[in-house]
Write an enzyme that holds these catalytic residues in place. Sequence first.
Site, mmCIF file in Angstrom:
data_model
loop_
_atom_site.group_PDB
_atom_site.id
_atom_site.type_symbol
_atom_site.label_atom_id
_atom_site.label_comp_id
_atom_site.label_asym_id
_atom_site.label_seq_id
_atom_site.Cartn_x
_atom_site.Cartn_y
_atom_site.Cartn_z
ATOM 1 N N HIS A 273 8.050 8.815 9.570
ATOM 2 C CA HIS A 273 7.792 9.528 8.320
ATOM 3 C C HIS A 273 7.835 11.022 8.551
ATOM 4 O O HIS A 273 7.757 11.510 9.677
ATOM 5 C CB HIS A 273 6.476 9.085 7.669
ATOM 6 C CG HIS A 273 5.206 9.429 8.395
ATOM 7 N ND1 HIS A 273 4.379 10.450 8.002
ATOM 8 C CD2 HIS A 273 4.591 8.853 9.447
ATOM 9 C CE1 HIS A 273 3.305 10.486 8.784
ATOM 10 N NE2 HIS A 273 3.411 9.532 9.670
ATOM 11 N N ASP B 19 0.832 14.198 13.899
ATOM 12 C CA ASP B 19 1.105 13.130 12.935
ATOM 13 C C ASP B 19 1.742 13.716 11.701
ATOM 14 O O ASP B 19 1.059 14.259 10.854
ATOM 15 C CB ASP B 19 -0.210 12.423 12.589
ATOM 16 C CG ASP B 19 -0.013 11.291 11.589
ATOM 17 O OD1 ASP B 19 1.146 10.930 11.299
ATOM 18 O OD2 ASP B 19 -1.026 10.763 11.101
ATOM 19 N N GLU C 134 12.541 -2.473 0.056
ATOM 20 C CA GLU C 134 12.637 -3.207 -1.210
ATOM 21 C C GLU C 134 14.006 -3.005 -1.851
ATOM 22 O O GLU C 134 14.617 -3.949 -2.346
ATOM 23 C CB GLU C 134 11.519 -2.775 -2.159
ATOM 24 C CG GLU C 134 10.166 -3.320 -1.726
ATOM 25 C CD GLU C 134 8.971 -2.701 -2.457
ATOM 26 O OE1 GLU C 134 7.853 -3.200 -2.274
ATOM 27 O OE2 GLU C 134 9.163 -1.713 -3.199
ATOM 28 N N ASP D 172 6.318 7.363 15.380
ATOM 29 C CA ASP D 172 5.562 8.160 14.415
ATOM 30 C C ASP D 172 4.868 9.264 15.211
ATOM 31 O O ASP D 172 5.493 10.284 15.523
ATOM 32 C CB ASP D 172 4.589 7.209 13.691
ATOM 33 C CG ASP D 172 3.691 7.891 12.679
ATOM 34 O OD1 ASP D 172 3.599 9.121 12.662
ATOM 35 O OD2 ASP D 172 3.048 7.166 11.894
ATOM 36 N N THR E 52 4.714 -0.571 -8.295
ATOM 37 C CA THR E 52 5.979 -1.330 -8.333
ATOM 38 C C THR E 52 6.043 -2.348 -7.198
ATOM 39 O O THR E 52 6.947 -2.288 -6.360
ATOM 40 C CB THR E 52 7.190 -0.376 -8.222
ATOM 41 O OG1 THR E 52 7.054 0.370 -6.992
ATOM 42 C CG2 THR E 52 7.254 0.587 -9.376
ATOM 43 N N GLU F 27 4.461 8.487 3.664
ATOM 44 C CA GLU F 27 3.835 7.469 4.502
ATOM 45 C C GLU F 27 2.330 7.556 4.424
ATOM 46 O O GLU F 27 1.621 6.555 4.420
ATOM 47 C CB GLU F 27 4.293 7.625 5.967
ATOM 48 C CG GLU F 27 3.843 6.471 6.871
ATOM 49 C CD GLU F 27 2.613 6.796 7.730
ATOM 50 O OE1 GLU F 27 2.302 5.980 8.607
ATOM 51 O OE2 GLU F 27 1.954 7.838 7.513
ATOM 52 N N GLU F 28 1.832 8.794 4.384
ATOM 53 C CA GLU F 28 0.381 8.967 4.456
ATOM 54 C C GLU F 28 -0.337 8.332 3.268
ATOM 55 O O GLU F 28 -1.516 8.004 3.342
ATOM 56 C CB GLU F 28 0.029 10.461 4.570
ATOM 57 C CG GLU F 28 0.488 11.109 5.880
ATOM 58 C CD GLU F 28 -0.221 10.580 7.122
ATOM 59 O OE1 GLU F 28 -1.033 9.650 7.005
ATOM 60 O OE2 GLU F 28 0.056 11.092 8.218
#
Lengths: 739, 739
Positions: A371, A381, A431, A448, A261, A419-420
């Site tokens: 994230h 992470d 968006e 992060d 998308t 996010e990964e």
Amino acid sequence: MIKQVLIGILCGAAVLTAGILIGHYGVTKSSAPSWVKDVAKDVDESLIERFLSEVDNIQIQENLRELTKVPHMATTAGDEQTVQLMLKRWQDPETGLDQAWREEYMVYLSFPDPKKPNKVTVVSPSDTVLYTARRKEKTYTSDEDDPEVVQPYAAYSPAGHPKGKLVYANQGKPSDYQRLNNTVDLRGTIAITRYGGAGRGAKAINAAPYGVIGVLVYTDPLDINDGLMSDINETFPHSWYMPPSGVERGSFNDKFGDMLTPYLAAKDETYRIPVENITGIPPIPIQPIGFEDAYALICKLGGKAAPEEWQGAFNCTYNVGGPGFQNSSAFSNSDVKLDIFNYEEKKNSSNVMGVIKGSVEPDRYVIYGNHRDSWVYGAIDPSSGTSVMLELTRVLGKMVKQGKWRPRRSIIFGSWGAEEFGLIGSAEYTEQYLTKLSHRTIAYINVDIAVFANATLRASGMPSLQNVIFKAAKQVDAPGLDSTSVYDNWIKYFNRTSQAHGFIPNVGYLSGAGSDYAAFVHYLGIPSMDISYTYDRSKTNARIYPAYHTAYDNFEYASKFIDPGFTSHQAIARTAGNVLIRLADSLLVPLNCSDYAETLEDYLNTAVTLYQHELQERNISMEPLKRAVASFRSAATHLDQVIRSSDLANETPLTVRRINDQLMLLDRAFLDPLAFPDKYAYRHVIWASSSAGKSTFPGLADAFANTESQSSAWDKVHYHLSVLSQAIEGAAHTLGDVI
Amino acid sequence: MIKQVLIGILCGAAVLTAGILIGHYGVTKSSAPSWVKDVAKDVDESLIERFLSEVDNIQIQENLRELTKVPHMATTAGDEQTVQLMLKRWQDPETGLDQAWREEYMVYLSFPDPKKPNKVTVVSPSDTVLYTARRKEKTYTSDEDDPEVVQPYAAYSPAGHPKGKLVYANQGKPSDYQRLNNTVDLRGTIAITRYGGAGRGAKAINAAPYGVIGVLVYTDPLDINDGLMSDINETFPHSWYMPPSGVERGSFNDKFGDMLTPYLAAKDETYRIPVENITGIPPIPIQPIGFEDAYALICKLGGKAAPEEWQGAFNCTYNVGGPGFQNSSAFSNSDVKLDIFNYEEKKNSSNVMGVIKGSVEPDRYVIYGNHRDSWVYGAIDPSSGTSVMLELTRVLGKMVKQGKWRPRRSIIFGSWGAEEFGLIGSAEYTEQYLTKLSHRTIAYINVDIAVFANATLRASGMPSLQNVIFKAAKQVDAPGLDSTSVYDNWIKYFNRTSQAHGFIPNVGYLSGAGSDYAAFVHYLGIPSMDISYTYDRSKTNARIYPAYHTAYDNFEYASKFIDPGFTSHQAIARTAGNVLIRLADSLLVPLNCSDYAETLEDYLNTAVTLYQHELQERNISMEPLKRAVASFRSAATHLDQVIRSSDLANETPLTVRRINDQLMLLDRAFLDPLAFPDKYAYRHVIWASSSAGKSTFPGLADAFANTESQSSAWDKVHYHLSVLSQAIEGAAHTLGDVI
């Protein structure tokens, strides 16, 4: 008589007092409305002190413990557990935010098949399996045994079963394959590459044109372990180094946001491009393996010694040639086979959003995000950052709930999903809310990985944010050091000499798409920063902390090897929170436009040095760019003078708002949706990614680099110069006198 | 004793008074800063009355007389004279603006060669010239003899010398050539077309694929003169009708802005695309001629009678077939030859800009503009509008210079250059100042041709502006009518029934690129309007006022046939000025978002009726679009309630500013630079041009129309539905609660 005089005086005084009182309170005059004070209120330093003192390292540690209880890869049950945790914390009546909710997107993800695990084997000419690479990482603690630990795989690698001779291809850069191709016929081969030098997916994308049919990727101990390899005493759980079976997972796509998308929020009924139209993902199967397996393969390779700079830490010579294994080895004449069963699936991924509504300018946003999803436990992470964010919101939320504070501007917290897989949650969010975020956002703060290591602060961001980061870093104690501020410690590790400020810490640029700031910087043009605590580079050459994207990045790892005591986490929470409060509360938005001018001038000087001579030869003038940078500088100097000479607290609030709008919208002026037709969602002419590797305007550098291969490319150089000059002039107009 | 008591009382009173005075003036209390009143000030109705009374019809007449002294085609000496006039007026110390200046762009224009005039001839097989079309229009007044009158030509037609059989092609629409091609071999022919039905350049662009090598275009008396043809007593100088030799000049390009510098301001050193990359201009020579010449050609054409709807007003049958002339005619077997010597040149074109700086919100702009350049004298097009603009600025400038008024917001006046060649001056301006105009502009008012005729007001614009136009039109007297307002007169000519407002005047939409509003609407998403006085359609069918783009559009024509007494000009000046003052001075920006919702709902209903069934068959849901429109309506209703329930004059100025920003930025939310990849500079998903001719969302209608020819086009329909839904949701977010 004296008595009468006294009575008279007393009466007179009483009457006078009555008169004064009547005059003061009883006679209507245009008294100030109650909001006059509110709109002029500036940041409260005592509140910042209170915030700093309340940020608690043990709370952060406990946040991390809870976040890392189970693996929480995007859209799994573990991910949902973290969604619930965020919602619970942010909706807490004592320490929560004004509001918190979940937003879902239906996004295109890639997974290995638990029932048909990916396989890497060495197969003899008679189809005997001579060697099988590990399917999962070795167990040292019970964590690695959890069935929810995702097997190592390359997300978005196509499924497939390529079989061919193995060849070592260094880092899989275009130049690596080109060099290899001079002496080896790569058609039908499997390339083995090490991490670093090129993006993950690029290692396969670069390989395919040469006829390579499959790619392996591993982390060389040279690049991650300072050469150490043994799990008997050298690697985790004995140290922070990666065990031999450790595998860096990752997304092998090179864009950000949901791939089906583009430019549209991935809602259920949103149009999706055909899967075959996706670009930027591996065209051939690729699989990551541990260095234990890589060692078994590479040290048996035939051919001649690879160039010096291709050699890694294994105690053998990395050969190129053959292709395939040495005749003298057990794998003589054998092929390597990849059996990749990855599949793609559209799944619902959640962002968790929370807000503290602004009191005076609710329509101005400061956004803070990280994230939430990890590859496995993700202690560092991203949960180090999430633990910090939760501590921030606890302290701020409590002040709000107690009625002790409400920021001037609204604060939005984002706990991004997926996010990964390619910064998906944050990209979809931008968006969906493009216009309102563009029109209203002062800045985005990304934390992060909060702590890579506990040596020093590292900050990257727009130059306009440098000043507020400095201010905050000066007020925070450096962890583990007596009476040294984070700032004073930082300047020892990263520094530069600025024309305007002298010797200062060096703030990096956000020109890539390494974390969720990407959409904010490149697509929306919002001043952004990314901060963390990081390495002492004199002590390690590790590409990144060694457990990165492995099953070993767990609570034990974080608390034992990365930040025992969680004081670096605390320092990041204090620094980021301090910046956040200043952005939200300062009467004057703390964005410094003259610091931006300095960067533009540096870029310009580099561009003139590198390109002017050749451009002149082709009658392409750099004068418009020089004039634009000069206009920018002069507008910035002027605006700074206006600010300095104003008594902002006594100005009309619309005057302050005007200046704040100029500062806020400055970066938006650098956006041009047509500046980078080949770069998805890159619109910021100053910070776009660039492959040219020059410290100057990215589009110009890339266009110039292309002139080496195509002579028609000079037109594109000239075109981009015009785009760039116009954008910088536009930014100067934003800063200049408004009419 | 009485005396003592009296003295005591007097003393006491004096002391009390002193006390009251001291208390009131002498004791500091938080008194209101002086700006508190200023920021809350609303539009002053008495000032509007004063403005209306000072707008003078005779001043407008004299403005027009001066503007039309000489022809002033873009970049000619006559154009420079009008630049000087504008500067002189706007820099006048008594009645000028705060500042006025010139801005230049180096733009790509097209001219005929005065030394080698274009020629249209009929040539016999033996190369004898049997007929030559007029090279210039017939002289009735000395005006037409001025050497600066540009010969009739088609700007951007290529030079060339095509010769071939003539064929009548009606209006040169795609369907016209298609129909013709069924019976006639068009290869090597010259097509003669009449104005109307298709864009100027399109008549040649549509022809070329069929092998047509040259095109003539003329204005049929049916379309412009209500059938009348004779200059003995019927046409100008006897009436407003076009004389037989009159020729409509025009630009034959279909985009707006300088063609060599798409999306970039055309400065000297700006990158220019190669001329051969220009699209949207005639690929074959084309030349406009008068109907006198067209008559001589068409009435001799051979073949069968053209269809009824192709017939014009000539007293002969318009034949199609042949191709070429009747054998019985004097032109039997002859060809028509075009000798076109047009050339292109980059020339400096000037905008003249003027500003009145805002007092409270100088960083909010209301822009008022019109082009300055004409084809010849341009009394109506555009000087009627420029005369009105000069009268507006005189009255407002005087109030400013006398210190009687300064608008809350800044007003920018633009006298655009080179509009006739493709809206170039205004488009370059928006490209150069894109960001600051996007961030700050409340609205754009365009008054190009102020008076087409003197029957009624006509207004087009964003629905959000409807309300302020109505308000203004109600306060202005209709010219030539006793105690009737412009509004009451207007509603008789253009009207509709609105769900919310009942029976009201019908405000049109700005979906094309007919004048300088185009870049503001489509590229910048700025609420815009275009207003004029126009025809009583029961009295004429003329496509446009008949002297349009001819040498006869001069002062005499305007003052004798279009608006004797200049009272319609005055009504436009009053109406436009009233709107302008309200936009600049109202505390609450007078943009009504609920009226926008009504249009979106109308569009949606049409779309559902036209498309839903077929979309459902292809599993494409319209629900996201329906939800988006419903969100928009609900956000608009809510914002209107917030406005109604607020005491804005006593709110904090930042609250008022927040609401005003929501209203101002609403249209920006509808922009998507990727929504119309094939339409240059069209970004507004609601107002983009459309070839489908449906009163609904333009991109959806066009995408749907394309499904008839390409089955893969359903993907584009679905894609555009998502783009559209996301944009409307974004607009709803802009209006909704800010957090």
